[in-house]
Design a protein around this motif. Structure first.
Motif, PDB file in Angstrom:
ATOM      1  N   SER A 128      24.913  75.530  12.677  1.00  0.00           N
ATOM      2  CA  SER A 128      25.158  73.813  12.581  1.00  0.00           C
ATOM      3  C   SER A 128      25.773  73.073  12.333  1.00  0.00           C
ATOM      4  O   SER A 128      26.297  72.367  12.696  1.00  0.00           O
ATOM      5  CB  SER A 128      23.625  73.873  12.015  1.00  0.00           C
ATOM      6  N   ALA A 129      26.723  73.732  10.845  1.00  0.00           N
ATOM      7  CA  ALA A 129      28.016  72.874  10.430  1.00  0.00           C
ATOM      8  C   ALA A 129      29.420  73.233  11.392  1.00  0.00           C
ATOM      9  O   ALA A 129      29.619  72.179  11.724  1.00  0.00           O
ATOM     10  CB  ALA A 129      28.760  73.272   9.697  1.00  0.00           C
ATOM     11  N   VAL A 130      29.394  74.151  12.206  1.00  0.00           N
ATOM     12  CA  VAL A 130      30.308  74.663  13.094  1.00  0.00           C
ATOM     13  C   VAL A 130      30.390  74.038  14.034  1.00  0.00           C
ATOM     14  O   VAL A 130      31.076  73.166  15.003  1.00  0.00           O
ATOM     15  CB  VAL A 130      30.255  76.180  13.132  1.00  0.00           C
ATOM     16  N   LEU A 131      28.772  74.135  14.427  1.00  0.00           N
ATOM     17  CA  LEU A 131      28.329  72.859  15.950  1.00  0.00           C
ATOM     18  C   LEU A 131      28.721  71.607  16.124  1.00  0.00           C
ATOM     19  O   LEU A 131      28.923  71.342  16.389  1.00  0.00           O
ATOM     20  CB  LEU A 131      27.146  74.027  16.893  1.00  0.00           C
ATOM     21  N   ALA A 132      28.477  71.375  14.403  1.00  0.00           N
ATOM     22  CA  ALA A 132      28.649  69.824  14.740  1.00  0.00           C
ATOM     23  C   ALA A 132      29.618  69.212  13.750  1.00  0.00           C
ATOM     24  O   ALA A 132      29.654  68.779  14.716  1.00  0.00           O
ATOM     25  CB  ALA A 132      28.089  69.474  12.852  1.00  0.00           C
ATOM     26  N   GLU A 133      31.283  70.340  13.874  1.00  0.00           N
ATOM     27  CA  GLU A 133      32.549  70.343  14.366  1.00  0.00           C
ATOM     28  C   GLU A 133      32.999  70.310  15.115  1.00  0.00           C
ATOM     29  O   GLU A 133      33.814  69.493  15.401  1.00  0.00           O
ATOM     30  CB  GLU A 133      32.858  70.737  12.854  1.00  0.00           C
ATOM     31  N   SER A 134      32.598  70.489  15.817  1.00  0.00           N
ATOM     32  CA  SER A 134      33.433  71.150  17.029  1.00  0.00           C
ATOM     33  C   SER A 134      32.769  70.180  17.559  1.00  0.00           C
ATOM     34  O   SER A 134      33.624  69.538  19.148  1.00  0.00           O
ATOM     35  CB  SER A 134      33.310  72.637  17.725  1.00  0.00           C
ATOM     36  N   GLY A 135      31.439  69.770  17.869  1.00  0.00           N
ATOM     37  CA  GLY A 135      30.849  68.351  18.913  1.00  0.00           C
ATOM     38  C   GLY A 135      31.673  67.377  18.711  1.00  0.00           C
ATOM     39  O   GLY A 135      32.371  66.638  19.362  1.00  0.00           O
ATOM     40  N   GLY A 136      32.322  67.164  16.982  1.00  0.00           N
ATOM     41  CA  GLY A 136      32.117  65.639  16.406  1.00  0.00           C
ATOM     42  C   GLY A 136      33.860  66.135  17.072  1.00  0.00           C
ATOM     43  O   GLY A 136      34.515  64.771  17.502  1.00  0.00           O
ATOM     44  N   ASP A 137      34.630  66.819  17.085  1.00  0.00           N
ATOM     45  CA  ASP A 137      36.074  66.619  17.546  1.00  0.00           C
ATOM     46  C   ASP A 137      35.731  66.705  18.925  1.00  0.00           C
ATOM     47  O   ASP A 137      36.628  65.963  19.752  1.00  0.00           O
ATOM     48  CB  ASP A 137      36.154  68.513  17.364  1.00  0.00           C
ATOM     49  N   ILE A 138      35.196  67.011  19.940  1.00  0.00           N
ATOM     50  CA  ILE A 138      35.405  66.928  21.207  1.00  0.00           C
ATOM     51  C   ILE A 138      35.188  65.319  21.693  1.00  0.00           C
ATOM     52  O   ILE A 138      35.735  65.234  22.222  1.00  0.00           O
ATOM     53  CB  ILE A 138      34.580  68.081  21.460  1.00  0.00           C
ATOM     54  N   THR A 139      33.611  64.961  21.118  1.00  0.00           N
ATOM     55  CA  THR A 139      33.489  64.202  21.177  1.00  0.00           C
ATOM     56  C   THR A 139      34.511  62.822  21.146  1.00  0.00           C
ATOM     57  O   THR A 139      35.290  61.392  21.772  1.00  0.00           O
ATOM     58  CB  THR A 139      32.581  63.865  20.071  1.00  0.00           C
ATOM     59  N   PHE A 140      35.239  62.739  20.163  1.00  0.00           N
ATOM     60  CA  PHE A 140      36.294  62.230  19.321  1.00  0.00           C
ATOM     61  C   PHE A 140      37.795  61.914  20.435  1.00  0.00           C
ATOM     62  O   PHE A 140      38.546  60.832  20.851  1.00  0.00           O
ATOM     63  CB  PHE A 140      36.823  62.859  18.119  1.00  0.00           C
ATOM     64  N   ALA A 141      37.509  62.962  21.126  1.00  0.00           N
ATOM     65  CA  ALA A 141      38.927  63.193  21.689  1.00  0.00           C
ATOM     66  C   ALA A 141      38.899  62.537  23.036  1.00  0.00           C
ATOM     67  O   ALA A 141      39.685  62.119  23.261  1.00  0.00           O
ATOM     68  CB  ALA A 141      39.170  65.089  21.749  1.00  0.00           C
TER      69      ALA A 141
ATOM     70  N   MET B  16      37.523  60.137  23.213  1.00  0.00           N
ATOM     71  CA  MET B  16      36.689  58.850  23.253  1.00  0.00           C
ATOM     72  C   MET B  16      38.173  58.404  22.867  1.00  0.00           C
ATOM     73  O   MET B  16      38.464  57.205  23.443  1.00  0.00           O
ATOM     74  CB  MET B  16      36.410  58.773  21.708  1.00  0.00           C
ATOM     75  N   MET B  17      39.277  58.894  22.167  1.00  0.00           N
ATOM     76  CA  MET B  17      40.463  58.681  21.845  1.00  0.00           C
ATOM     77  C   MET B  17      41.257  58.465  23.415  1.00  0.00           C
ATOM     78  O   MET B  17      42.161  57.690  23.882  1.00  0.00           O
ATOM     79  CB  MET B  17      41.451  59.433  21.393  1.00  0.00           C
ATOM     80  N   GLU B  18      41.209  59.708  24.687  1.00  0.00           N
ATOM     81  CA  GLU B  18      41.883  59.643  25.540  1.00  0.00           C
ATOM     82  C   GLU B  18      40.925  58.268  26.412  1.00  0.00           C
ATOM     83  O   GLU B  18      41.801  57.791  27.082  1.00  0.00           O
ATOM     84  CB  GLU B  18      41.732  60.195  26.830  1.00  0.00           C
ATOM     85  N   ALA B  19      39.830  57.659  26.257  1.00  0.00           N
ATOM     86  CA  ALA B  19      39.473  56.400  26.326  1.00  0.00           C
ATOM     87  C   ALA B  19      39.834  55.491  26.526  1.00  0.00           C
ATOM     88  O   ALA B  19      39.813  54.564  27.142  1.00  0.00           O
ATOM     89  CB  ALA B  19      37.618  57.116  26.706  1.00  0.00           C
ATOM     90  N   ARG B  20      40.203  55.166  25.128  1.00  0.00           N
ATOM     91  CA  ARG B  20      40.660  54.488  24.412  1.00  0.00           C
ATOM     92  C   ARG B  20      42.009  53.995  25.861  1.00  0.00           C
ATOM     93  O   ARG B  20      42.684  53.141  25.571  1.00  0.00           O
ATOM     94  CB  ARG B  20      40.857  54.456  23.288  1.00  0.00           C
ATOM     95  N   ASP B  21      42.721  55.106  25.123  1.00  0.00           N
ATOM     96  CA  ASP B  21      44.356  55.622  25.755  1.00  0.00           C
ATOM     97  C   ASP B  21      44.456  54.603  27.448  1.00  0.00           C
ATOM     98  O   ASP B  21      45.032  54.363  27.918  1.00  0.00           O
ATOM     99  CB  ASP B  21      44.458  56.825  25.962  1.00  0.00           C
ATOM    100  N   VAL B  22      43.910  55.148  28.551  1.00  0.00           N
ATOM    101  CA  VAL B  22      43.062  55.096  29.625  1.00  0.00           C
ATOM    102  C   VAL B  22      43.116  53.418  28.749  1.00  0.00           C
ATOM    103  O   VAL B  22      43.486  52.455  30.592  1.00  0.00           O
ATOM    104  CB  VAL B  22      42.366  55.593  30.074  1.00  0.00           C
ATOM    105  N   ALA B  23      42.034  52.823  28.615  1.00  0.00           N
ATOM    106  CA  ALA B  23      42.000  51.828  28.230  1.00  0.00           C
ATOM    107  C   ALA B  23      43.132  50.638  28.117  1.00  0.00           C
ATOM    108  O   ALA B  23      43.381  49.521  28.764  1.00  0.00           O
ATOM    109  CB  ALA B  23      39.867  50.854  27.752  1.00  0.00           C
ATOM    110  N   MET B  24      43.254  51.374  26.918  1.00  0.00           N
ATOM    111  CA  MET B  24      44.766  50.334  26.545  1.00  0.00           C
ATOM    112  C   MET B  24      45.958  50.347  27.772  1.00  0.00           C
ATOM    113  O   MET B  24      46.873  49.237  27.559  1.00  0.00           O
ATOM    114  CB  MET B  24      45.119  50.816  25.560  1.00  0.00           C
ATOM    115  N   GLU B  25      46.127  51.454  28.357  1.00  0.00           N
ATOM    116  CA  GLU B  25      46.838  51.541  29.530  1.00  0.00           C
ATOM    117  C   GLU B  25      46.783  50.522  30.763  1.00  0.00           C
ATOM    118  O   GLU B  25      47.445  49.041  31.069  1.00  0.00           O
ATOM    119  CB  GLU B  25      47.370  52.909  30.169  1.00  0.00           C
TER     120      GLU B  25
END
Length: 70
Positions: free
Chosen positions: A17-30, A32-41
């Motif tokens: 559960s710790a491994v899945l939570a970490e990798s899931g959070g990383d994917i979600t964060f990535a 989110m940041m990609e969507a933010r970059d597109v929105a800023m452009e």
């Protein structure tokens, strides 16, 4: 032996559960940041477009206001 199996099972669940939570959070964060970059452009492109627009009132608006006064 039974307590060893229970402890091993519990440890495996906690670790997985710790491994899945970490990798899931990383994917979600990535994502989110990609969507933010597109929105800023898009925002930057829209602002550049707005800066190039002339600051003149449209004729249609003037005609509507004249018709309302009559």
């Amino acid at each position: 032996m039974k307590s060893y199996q229970i402890a091993a099972f519990t440890g495996t669940l906690i670790l997985s559960s710790a491994v899945l939570a970490e990798s899931g959070g990383d994917i979600t964060f990535a994502r989110m940041m990609e969507a933010r970059d597109v929105a800023m452009e898009r925002y930057a492109a829209r602002e550049v477009h707005r800066e190039n627009e002339p600051m003149v009132a449209s004729d249609a608006k003037d005609k509507d206001e004249a018709a309302d006064k009559e």
